[in-house]
Design an enzyme around this catalytic site. Structure first.
Site, PDB file in Angstrom:
ATOM      1  N   GLU A  50       0.875  -1.166   0.000  1.00 20.62           N
ATOM      2  CA  GLU A  50       0.000   0.000   0.000  1.00 20.62           C
ATOM      3  C   GLU A  50       0.916   1.222   0.000  1.00 20.62           C
ATOM      4  O   GLU A  50       1.808   1.324   0.860  1.00 20.62           O
ATOM      5  CB  GLU A  50      -0.877  -0.004   1.256  1.00 20.62           C
ATOM      6  CG  GLU A  50      -1.899   1.103   1.215  1.00 20.62           C
ATOM      7  CD  GLU A  50      -2.769   1.188   2.467  1.00 20.62           C
ATOM      8  OE1 GLU A  50      -2.739   0.257   3.291  1.00 20.62           O
ATOM      9  OE2 GLU A  50      -3.446   2.224   2.600  1.00 20.62           O
ATOM     10  N   ARG A 275       4.899 -12.910   9.611  1.00 22.19           N
ATOM     11  CA  ARG A 275       5.620 -11.685   9.275  1.00 22.19           C
ATOM     12  C   ARG A 275       6.932 -11.632  10.048  1.00 22.19           C
ATOM     13  O   ARG A 275       7.088 -12.265  11.077  1.00 22.19           O
ATOM     14  CB  ARG A 275       4.751 -10.448   9.498  1.00 22.19           C
ATOM     15  CG  ARG A 275       4.331 -10.207  10.933  1.00 22.19           C
ATOM     16  CD  ARG A 275       3.192  -9.186  11.015  1.00 22.19           C
ATOM     17  NE  ARG A 275       3.574  -7.902  10.456  1.00 22.19           N
ATOM     18  CZ  ARG A 275       2.863  -7.269   9.511  1.00 22.19           C
ATOM     19  NH1 ARG A 275       1.779  -7.788   9.029  1.00 22.19           N
ATOM     20  NH2 ARG A 275       3.251  -6.095   9.096  1.00 22.19           N
ATOM     21  N   LYS A 285       4.198   0.675  10.105  1.00 15.24           N
ATOM     22  CA  LYS A 285       4.310   1.901   9.317  1.00 15.24           C
ATOM     23  C   LYS A 285       3.919   3.123  10.133  1.00 15.24           C
ATOM     24  O   LYS A 285       4.474   4.188   9.953  1.00 15.24           O
ATOM     25  CB  LYS A 285       3.390   1.812   8.106  1.00 15.24           C
ATOM     26  CG  LYS A 285       3.963   1.035   6.954  1.00 15.24           C
ATOM     27  CD  LYS A 285       2.985   1.125   5.788  1.00 15.24           C
ATOM     28  CE  LYS A 285       3.367   0.156   4.699  1.00 15.24           C
ATOM     29  NZ  LYS A 285       2.245  -0.056   3.771  1.00 15.24           N
TER      30      LYS A 285
HETATM   31  P1  ATP Z   1      -0.158  -1.573   6.857  1.00 12.67           P
HETATM   32  O1  ATP Z   1      -1.130  -2.721   6.841  1.00 12.67           O
HETATM   33  O2  ATP Z   1       0.045  -0.885   8.151  1.00 12.67           O
HETATM   34  O3  ATP Z   1      -0.296  -0.661   5.699  1.00 12.67           O
HETATM   35  P2  ATP Z   1       1.747  -3.472   5.947  1.00 12.67           P
HETATM   36  O4  ATP Z   1       3.054  -3.671   6.615  1.00 12.67           O
HETATM   37  O5  ATP Z   1       0.777  -4.568   5.910  1.00 12.67           O
HETATM   38  O6  ATP Z   1       1.250  -2.215   6.667  1.00 12.67           O
HETATM   39  P3  ATP Z   1       1.573  -3.337   3.078  1.00 12.67           P
HETATM   40  O7  ATP Z   1       2.003  -2.243   2.199  1.00 12.67           O
HETATM   41  O8  ATP Z   1       0.145  -3.713   3.061  1.00 12.67           O
HETATM   42  O9  ATP Z   1       2.011  -2.920   4.507  1.00 12.67           O
HETATM   43  O10 ATP Z   1       2.487  -4.603   2.836  1.00 12.67           O
HETATM   44  C1  ATP Z   1       2.807  -5.099   1.569  1.00 12.67           C
HETATM   45  C2  ATP Z   1       3.141  -6.552   1.658  1.00 12.67           C
HETATM   46  O11 ATP Z   1       4.246  -6.746   2.525  1.00 12.67           O
HETATM   47  C3  ATP Z   1       1.998  -7.357   2.211  1.00 12.67           C
HETATM   48  O12 ATP Z   1       1.831  -8.507   1.421  1.00 12.67           O
HETATM   49  C4  ATP Z   1       2.428  -7.702   3.599  1.00 12.67           C
HETATM   50  O13 ATP Z   1       1.910  -8.927   3.971  1.00 12.67           O
HETATM   51  C5  ATP Z   1       3.940  -7.734   3.490  1.00 12.67           C
HETATM   52  N1  ATP Z   1       4.553  -7.377   4.764  1.00 12.67           N
HETATM   53  C6  ATP Z   1       4.368  -6.263   5.472  1.00 12.67           C
HETATM   54  N2  ATP Z   1       5.052  -6.290   6.634  1.00 12.67           N
HETATM   55  C7  ATP Z   1       5.705  -7.474   6.658  1.00 12.67           C
HETATM   56  C8  ATP Z   1       6.588  -8.109   7.586  1.00 12.67           C
HETATM   57  N3  ATP Z   1       6.931  -7.528   8.736  1.00 12.67           N
HETATM   58  N4  ATP Z   1       7.074  -9.315   7.260  1.00 12.67           N
HETATM   59  C9  ATP Z   1       6.747  -9.913   6.106  1.00 12.67           C
HETATM   60  N5  ATP Z   1       5.921  -9.373   5.202  1.00 12.67           N
HETATM   61  C10 ATP Z   1       5.397  -8.172   5.454  1.00 12.67           C
HETATM   62 MG    MG Z   2      -1.259  -4.178   4.783  1.00  9.35          MG
END
Ligand code: ATP
Ligand code: MG
Length: 574
Positions: A50, A275, A285
């Site tokens: 995102e 994760r 974030k």
């Molecule tokens: P938010 O939901 O707060 O926006 P997010 O960390 O989920 O944060 P995204 O941009 O939705 O951010 O993440 C993009 C991809 O990265 C998603 O598929 C998510 O599952 C993966 N991702 C995010 N954080 C992690 C992590 N700590 N470890 C592994 N994969 C992650």
């Molecule tokens: Mg997310």
């Protein structure tokens, strides 16, 4: 046994089997799907950020996993921006994300997609669900919806608007799109089951009214799909086969399955993995944004941040991050990785690749009283003992030198093998010297200079002579390049920030130490921003963008200390 005289085919098979057994569970699922022909032999993954912040090391794990699996199985991986929330998303983030993925070494070809590209298709599919009796327009407020939803132990209550006719729903939904209603006054909801034990199936919201500009679609839309409604359908539109996401989406999967089944469209397989969490840092974030906005760090790419752009500035290589992703593997259960594992991956990579150099971070002047004043020798130094192909360089040596203040002790313990009054030490690539006299500042008593003598018979490379226990690094005063060096420690003082108090109180006030009075060898003049070196005995350093040609700024990427062995020992003891 008797009829297989040649053991080789079996050995090969065993090797193949061992390899398969080592494959993580996602790989095993994909192998099984390939064997059964589930998706016609295709493997197509995606990385779906995102664009509401910068990518961090956790995202790197997901990037390596998605792009890595596509590579491994001869498939494709898309980059898709999940830009369904117009309020928090910005073009700045889109560009930074592209840079970071590319820098990590992955290529999405022409497959850069945006959930916002699918807004019209999603809208048409929403009308389809309405016509099928699977969605309805609801007039409850966000708060009422929450109240009606029930809890884990109590079923929810049905909305009074749940049984509107198809015609009324279509009419209202079209008027929502046309902008007739104010923000928050209505939603479109899936009509599933308010008594479901899975809260995600209790008539989740699909659209909300939001009169907001979107970074790509401008003011074209005033209703926006929720993540839950957009995500699975975006995967389907792109023909994704394996939709890999983190564990918190496990109980959203029945909802995504429900949408895809009702629509009767291509149905990717969602697979969840744990994760990445790292000690001594935060990864959400929201917290990263707060660190930047509240000025706890100098920006998104402050070398103490866990963001990819910060790791890059710090001196991390893409290879080291990919090796880290490989080393930690993929699991079904959440756990926390020791940040030292990441540091060790960088150390191992730079040990092989970084040229060596000499730099002094806390300079103390020595004068070689028996060395001619106008003499300069160019001494040969090895660029990387791990890799002879990196060759040698010449380092100027003269009568006055800088050494590290901590390499001298006026009153040393017996086991101090560096410089002390009357004691000898070897200068790296040069001579053995002896400290004859210590000069103090008459007012403060601080040591300001050492007067030493060198032994001309002990020049490095000369047929071997007597030995001394210690070797120290140095830089010739007349030739030294003055430099700034920034030393880093963990951003937080505790392994799990925020576990016991507000996470801000766990910030490490000593996470950065700036040394402005350092000296490095002259070969580093004009070093490229991003170039990485091992300063002998001090660690690995990377040239910061704040550098100028005559005044480089170095970030210490990681120390030389090898703690990996210790970690491994700990792990095998568990
Ligand atoms: P938010 O939901 O707060 O926006 P997010 O960390 O989920 O944060 P995204 O941009 O939705 O951010 O993440 C993009 C991809 O990265 C998603 O598929 C998510 O599952 C993966 N991702 C995010 N954080 C992690 C992590 N700590 N470890 C592994 N994969 C992650
Ligand atoms: Mg997310």
């Amino acid at each position: 046994m008797a009829d297989s005289p040649d053991p080789a085919p079996n050995a090969d098979k065993d090797k193949e089997k061992a390899k398969e057994a080592r494959a993580h569970f996602i790989e095993q699922i994909i192998r099984a799907d390939l064997e059964s022909g589930k998706y016609g032999g295709r493997v197509h993954t995606r990385f779906p950020p995102e664009p509401n912040g910068y990518l961090h090391i956790g995202h790197a794990k997901s990037i390596c996993l998605n792009f890595g699996l596509a590579e491994k199985f001869g498939g494709l991986c898309n980059l898709r921006f999940d830009d369904t929330n117009p309020v928090k998303e910005e073009q700045e983030y889109v560009e930074a994300i592209r840079d970071d993925v590319r820098w990590l070494g992955f290529d999405w070809g022409d497959r850069e997609f945006y959930a916002s590209d699918y807004f019209e298709q999603l809208y048409q599919w929403a009308e389809k669900l309405i016509r099928q009796g699977d969605a309805y327009v609801c007039d409850l407020s966000a708060e009422e919806i929450r109240e009606y939803r029930g809890t884990l132990t109590e079923p929810g209550r049905e909305s009074p608007y749940r049984n509107r006719s198809v015609e009324e729903n279509l009419d209202l939904f079209r008027r929502m799109r046309a902008g007739e209603f104010p923000d928050g006054s209505r939603t479109l909801r899936a009509k599933i089951d308010m008594a479901s034990p899975n809260l995600n199936l209790r008539d989740p919201v699909m659209y909300r009214i939001l009169h907001a500009e979107h970074h790509r679609t401008g003011d074209q839309w005033c209703i926006y799909p929720t993540y839950d409604w957009a995500h699975g359908q975006s995967d389907s539109i792109e023909g994704i086969t394996h939709s890999i996401c983190t564990l918190e989406f496990e109980n959203h999967r029945p909802l995504y399955d429900w949408f895809l089944d009702r629509l009767g469209v291509h149905h990717p397989q969602q697979i969840e993995f744990a994760r990445l969490n790292l000690t001594y840092t935060v990864m959400s974030k929201r917290r990263l944004l707060e660190l930047v906005q509240e000025g706890h760090v100098r920006g998104w790419d402050d070398p103490r941040m866990p963001t990819i752009c910060a790791l890059r500035r710090r001196g991390y290589t893409p290879e080291s991050i990919r090796a880290f992703a490989e080393r930690i593997g993929v699991a079904k259960f959440n756990s926390t990785i020791d940040i030292q594992v990441l540091e060790q991956c960088l150390r191992e990579d730079l040990n092989r690749r970084a040229p060596r150099a000499m730099g002094v971070l806390d300079p103390l002047k020595i004068v070689l009283t028996n060395y001619p004043e106008d003499r300069v020798e160019e001494l040969e130094a090895i660029n990387n003992p791990e890799d002879p192909s990196m060759g040698k360089r010449l380092v100027p040596f003269s009568r006055e030198l800088w050494i590290e203040r901590s390499d001298f002790m006026e009153d040393p313990p017996r086991k101090f093998f560096r410089l002390a009054p009357g004691r000898e030490v070897r200068l790296r690539y040069a001579y053995i010297i002896r400290c004859d006299e210590v000069v103090h500042d008459p007012k403060t008593g601080v040591v300001t200079e050492l007067r030493c003598s060198y032994d001309p018979q002990t020049r490095s490379g000369m047929p071997q002579q007597r030995k001394v226990k210690g070797t120290i690094h140095w830089v010739s005063c007349a030739h030294a390049l003055s430099a700034e060096v920034r030393l880093y420690d963990h951003l937080f003082r505790v392994p799990d920030p925020g576990a016991e108090r507000d996470w801000r109180e766990d910030l490490n006030p000593q996470s950065e130490e700036v040394r402005t009075n350092c000296f490095v060898e002259p070969s580093l003049r004009g070093a490229d921003v991003g170039a990485r070196y091992q300063f002998e005995r001090l660690g690995y350093f990377c040239v910061d963008p704040d550098s100028t040609a005559d005044h480089p700024v170095f970030n210490r990427s990681v120390t030389l200390r090898d703690t990996w062995a210790k970690i491994q020992k700990k792990e095998t003891r568990k």
